[in-house]
Design a protein around this motif. Structure first.
Motif, short mmCIF file in Angstrom:
data_model
loop_
_atom_site.label_atom_id
_atom_site.label_comp_id
_atom_site.label_asym_id
_atom_site.label_seq_id
_atom_site.Cartn_x
_atom_site.Cartn_y
_atom_site.Cartn_z
N GLY A 1 63.85 10.55 23.41
CA GLY A 1 62.65 10.15 24.13
C GLY A 1 62.81 8.88 24.92
O GLY A 1 63.75 8.75 25.71
N PRO A 2 61.92 7.89 24.73
CA PRO A 2 61.97 6.68 25.56
C PRO A 2 63.26 5.90 25.42
O PRO A 2 63.72 5.28 26.38
CB PRO A 2 60.76 5.87 25.08
CG PRO A 2 60.40 6.43 23.75
CD PRO A 2 60.78 7.87 23.79
N SER B 1 64.59 18.67 27.68
CA SER B 1 64.21 17.46 26.97
C SER B 1 64.39 16.28 27.91
O SER B 1 64.88 16.42 29.05
CB SER B 1 65.07 17.27 25.72
OG SER B 1 66.35 16.73 26.05
N THR B 2 64.04 15.09 27.45
CA THR B 2 64.23 13.88 28.24
C THR B 2 65.67 13.77 28.73
O THR B 2 65.93 13.30 29.85
CB THR B 2 63.87 12.64 27.41
OG1 THR B 2 62.49 12.69 27.07
CG2 THR B 2 64.16 11.35 28.17
N ASN B 3 66.61 14.22 27.91
CA ASN B 3 68.02 14.03 28.24
C ASN B 3 68.49 14.84 29.44
O ASN B 3 69.56 14.57 29.98
CB ASN B 3 68.90 14.37 27.03
CG ASN B 3 68.75 13.33 25.94
OD1 ASN B 3 68.17 12.27 26.14
ND2 ASN B 3 69.26 13.62 24.76
N GLN C 1 57.98 11.97 20.07
CA GLN C 1 58.55 11.54 21.36
C GLN C 1 59.15 12.69 22.17
O GLN C 1 59.86 12.46 23.15
CB GLN C 1 59.61 10.43 21.16
CG GLN C 1 59.04 9.17 20.51
CD GLN C 1 60.07 8.09 20.27
OE1 GLN C 1 61.23 8.38 20.02
NE2 GLN C 1 59.64 6.85 20.32
N GLN C 2 58.87 13.91 21.80
CA GLN C 2 59.40 15.06 22.54
C GLN C 2 58.52 15.40 23.72
O GLN C 2 57.29 15.40 23.62
CB GLN C 2 59.52 16.27 21.61
CG GLN C 2 60.04 17.53 22.30
CD GLN C 2 60.26 18.68 21.32
OE1 GLN C 2 60.33 18.46 20.11
NE2 GLN C 2 60.39 19.89 21.83
N ILE C 3 59.16 15.70 24.84
CA ILE C 3 58.45 16.23 26.01
C ILE C 3 58.41 17.75 25.89
O ILE C 3 59.43 18.38 25.60
CB ILE C 3 59.16 15.82 27.31
CG1 ILE C 3 58.98 14.32 27.57
CG2 ILE C 3 58.65 16.63 28.50
CD1 ILE C 3 59.75 13.81 28.76
N GLU C 4 57.27 18.34 26.13
CA GLU C 4 57.16 19.80 26.13
C GLU C 4 56.90 20.29 27.55
O GLU C 4 55.86 19.98 28.14
CB GLU C 4 56.03 20.26 25.22
CG GLU C 4 56.32 20.10 23.74
CD GLU C 4 55.21 20.71 22.90
OE1 GLU C 4 55.41 21.79 22.33
OE2 GLU C 4 54.14 20.07 22.82
N GLN C 5 57.84 21.03 28.10
CA GLN C 5 57.65 21.67 29.39
C GLN C 5 57.30 23.13 29.13
O GLN C 5 58.10 23.89 28.59
CB GLN C 5 58.92 21.56 30.24
CG GLN C 5 59.21 20.16 30.74
CD GLN C 5 58.28 19.72 31.86
OE1 GLN C 5 57.34 20.44 32.21
NE2 GLN C 5 58.53 18.56 32.42
N GLY D 1 70.28 10.55 21.43
CA GLY D 1 69.71 11.51 20.50
C GLY D 1 68.86 12.52 21.26
O GLY D 1 68.37 12.23 22.36
N ASP D 2 68.69 13.69 20.68
CA ASP D 2 67.95 14.75 21.37
C ASP D 2 67.01 15.44 20.38
O ASP D 2 67.09 15.21 19.17
CB ASP D 2 68.94 15.76 21.99
CG ASP D 2 68.40 16.41 23.26
OD1 ASP D 2 67.16 16.49 23.40
OD2 ASP D 2 69.20 16.82 24.11
#
Length: 639
Positions: A92-93, A141-143, A130-134, A117-118
């Motif tokens: 995440g951030p 993911s953020t990565n 801290q996970q983004i959900e698309q 990290g993922d």
């Protein structure tokens, strides 16, 4: 097949310990250590592996993920890309903060290994903290933001994928023609999962960085082209430094009496005092180098990417033919050049053999241009903003200078400070910079007395690199004094790796040039017809609602003193000299808070930079700026 059962993270640490680099017969460990900021996405996986058995890896605690990424890049850059650091952050951030650092490394072609990290590969706890959900793609993911800024990107979704991922990572990290940021995303559940890894995966691997030899045909083309020209001009790029080709470059220039200029990455590849070295070239170049480059009939670029600042947005030497020596076929082909794809040293030596008794037709132009610039440099060193003072960047904030003098309680000109610093620091000291007006002043004015003492990040010109970069340089060069030269804008952007330097007892020195604003961009906007808008550090005027109230005054020395640094407040050249001399004797990191007046940096010396000036405006000054820019575009190279 003999195997060993390890978690993915443990296997990664063991693998990194077994990587070595060989260059010109010298072998050394490739991965020096790991910068870390732990969070739930990496602490129980990679963090556990590093705690239990780090091997020879040194673990450093960062304060900001972007900052530790910059420190890792600076370490590799100062190590001439022969040794690197890795960086790990949480999901995440934490990982997102490293994206800017990864982009900076890739833009500069500096190898850095990022291990963010993922989110869970199993997806069992989705959405994890801290996970983004698309909603259109749950695999994102953020990565995935690292993809466009990495030279190699992979995600290890199963423990056995680590082997292929890391072998490819090493391939790119040790490739001088196409290196940069490498990102290996590590889902937090997979980091702790175990697998029976073959022992062969952990055998000592020596990655040989070989000097690529030029083809016979390309050398013949280069020799023929040079022999047909009378006034060649060479450009020393960063590739000369990474190739350790400074000696070969000088022998070439001396043998055929060819003057040369330096890029930001190439500066200090050879001593600045050499009689053929005319200094910085391009938008942030000086009058001498730009004059001879503009009149050259051949530009020989060695190890340079030909950025717009080097070529003056392709307007500086638009009539000259171009010859390149570059290990990257991509960079060698720029400006429609005759190209020699080779290691810088190997390419120079091969062409030297073919040129025989060739000699340029320069008479006294080199000495004349150099002499005139030295006189100008002396003038810049002596500038004293008295009552009848006309600033170098005149006609913009002339009426405001008395207010700045009163608010900052200073009469210091930035150019005079740089001259004094150049005189006072040790000859083997390393200076670090990145953004604002200082890179222009330093490329023009700084005379490097020894090799590898000028460390400028200007491929991305990332504000906030300077102090973290100084820490990275100090880790690579513990026996030298290291100075970060930063404006107040860059300092406020990111300075927290100062604390890491104090924690590690790795002394760095910060020279903070405070002119109460984003001075470089203020110059740019006002030079192109705008008013001063949101670039000075002023209080908001309650009556007008605009940011045109009193100048903000900040005691940066007091802030850094609270961190534990030794600090100094400077408003005169005498105070500056006392501070620099005393700082050399200090065992801890230092900060010298130098108040300088705006508009006292160097001007452009007739260089041109293509920027996006508005085509339509109610202001006559902006319409005139657009017309000037259009006229320059019409005379510059189009590709």
């Amino acid at each position: 097949m003999e195997t060993i059962r390890l978690t993915t993270a443990q296997a990664l640490v063991k693998f990194l310990n077994a990587q070595y680099v060989e260059f010109d017969g010298r072998k050394e460990r490739f991965v020096k250590g790991v910068f870390t900021i732990f969070g739930h996405g990496n602490v129980l996986g990679l963090g556990q592996a590093l705690e239990e058995d780090p091997g020879e890896l040194e673990v450093y605690q960062g304060r900001n993920e972007q900052g530790m990424g910059h420190a890792a890049m600076a370490f590799a850059k100062q190590s001439k890309r022969k040794q690197i650091m890795a960086c790990t952050a949480s999901v995440g951030p934490g990982s997102a903060n490293m994206v800017t650092a990864a982009a900076t490394a890739t833009a500069n072609q500096i190898p850095v290994l990022y291990l963010p990290g993922d989110v869970f590969a199993s997806r069992q706890p989705d959405p994890v903290l801290q996970q983004i959900e698309q909603t259109h793609d749950l695999s994102i993911s953020t990565n995935d933001a690292f993809r466009p800024v990495s030279k190699y990107w992979d995600r290890v979704s199963r423990p056995e994928q680590l082997m292929q991922a890391m072998l490819n990572a090493m391939r790119v990290l040790t490739n001088p023609a196409d290196t940069g940021a490498v990102t290996i995303s590590l889902p937090q559940d997979v980091q702790g999962e175990a697998w029976d890894y073959p022992q062969s995966f952990f055998q000592k691997r020596v990655h040989r960085i070989e000097r690529r030899m030029p083809s016979v045909e390309s050398v013949e083309d280069a020799v023929e082209l040079i022999r047909s020209k009378k006034r060649p001009f060479m450009i020393l790029g960063g590739g000369v430094r990474y190739s350790e080709a400074g000696g070969a470059f000088l022998r070439f220039a001396e043998a055929f009496r060819i003057p040369f200029g330096e890029t930001q990455a190439g500066k200090s590849g050879v001593p600045g005092s050499h009689s053929l070295n005319l200094g910085g070239v391009g938008v942030t170049g000086n009058a001498a180098a730009n004059l001879l480059a503009s009149k050259a009939d051949l530009i020989i670029g060695v190890g340079t990417r030909f950025t717009d600042f080097t070529t003056g947005s392709k307007g500086l030497f638009q009539e000259a033919d171009v010859l390149t020596i570059n290990i990257s076929d991509f960079h060698a082909g720029k400006l429609d050049a005759v190209k020699v794809v080779a290691d810088a040293k190997a390419g120079l030596e091969a062409i030297t053999s073919g040129l025989g008794n060739y000699l340029s037709s320069y008479q006294d132009e080199i000495e004349g241009a150099r002499g005139e610039w030295e006189a100008e440099l002396h003038r810049l060193h002596q500038i004293d903003p008295g009552d009848s003072f006309t600033p170098e960047i005149a006609g913009q904030l002339d009426g405001e200078l008395p207010h700045y003098k009163e608010s900052l309680k200073t009469n210091l000109a930035q150019t005079a400070v740089i001259g004094a610093v150049n005189r006072l620091v040790d000859e083997d000291a390393v200076i670090v910079g990145a953004a604002g007006s200082l890179p222009g002043d330093l490329q023009r004015m700084w005379v490097a007395k020894e090799e590898d003492t000028y460390h400028m990040e200007y491929g991305y010109s990332c504000m906030g690199y300077e102090i973290a970069g100084a820490l990275g340089v100090k880790l690579a060069e513990p026996g030298r004094e290291v100075y970060a030269l930063a404006g107040d804008g860059s300092y406020l952007m990111l300075h927290t790796e100062l604390i890491t330097s104090l924690q590690e007892r790795k002394k760095i020195n910060i020279l903070l040039f405070d002119n109460a604003g984003f001075g470089c961009i203020n110059n740019l906007q006002m030079d192109n017809g705008m008013g001063s808008f949101a670039t000075e550090f002023r209080h908001r005027n309650q009556a007008s609602g605009r940011m045109d109230g009193p100048v903000m005054t900040i005691d940066y020395a007091k802030v850094a003193e609270g961190y534990g640094a030794k600090t100094y407040s400077v408003r005169t050249l005498e105070e500056l000299e006392t501070a620099i001399r005393d700082a050399k004797d200090q065992p801890v990191s230092t900060l010298i808070d130098i108040k300088v007046l705006p508009k006292t940096m160097t001007h452009g010396y007739d260089s041109w930079w293509n920027t996006g000036v508005a085509e339509v405006s109610e202001k006559q000054s902006i319409r005139e700026a657009y017309d000037r820019n259009l006229a320059k575009r019409q005379t510059a190279r189009q590709y």
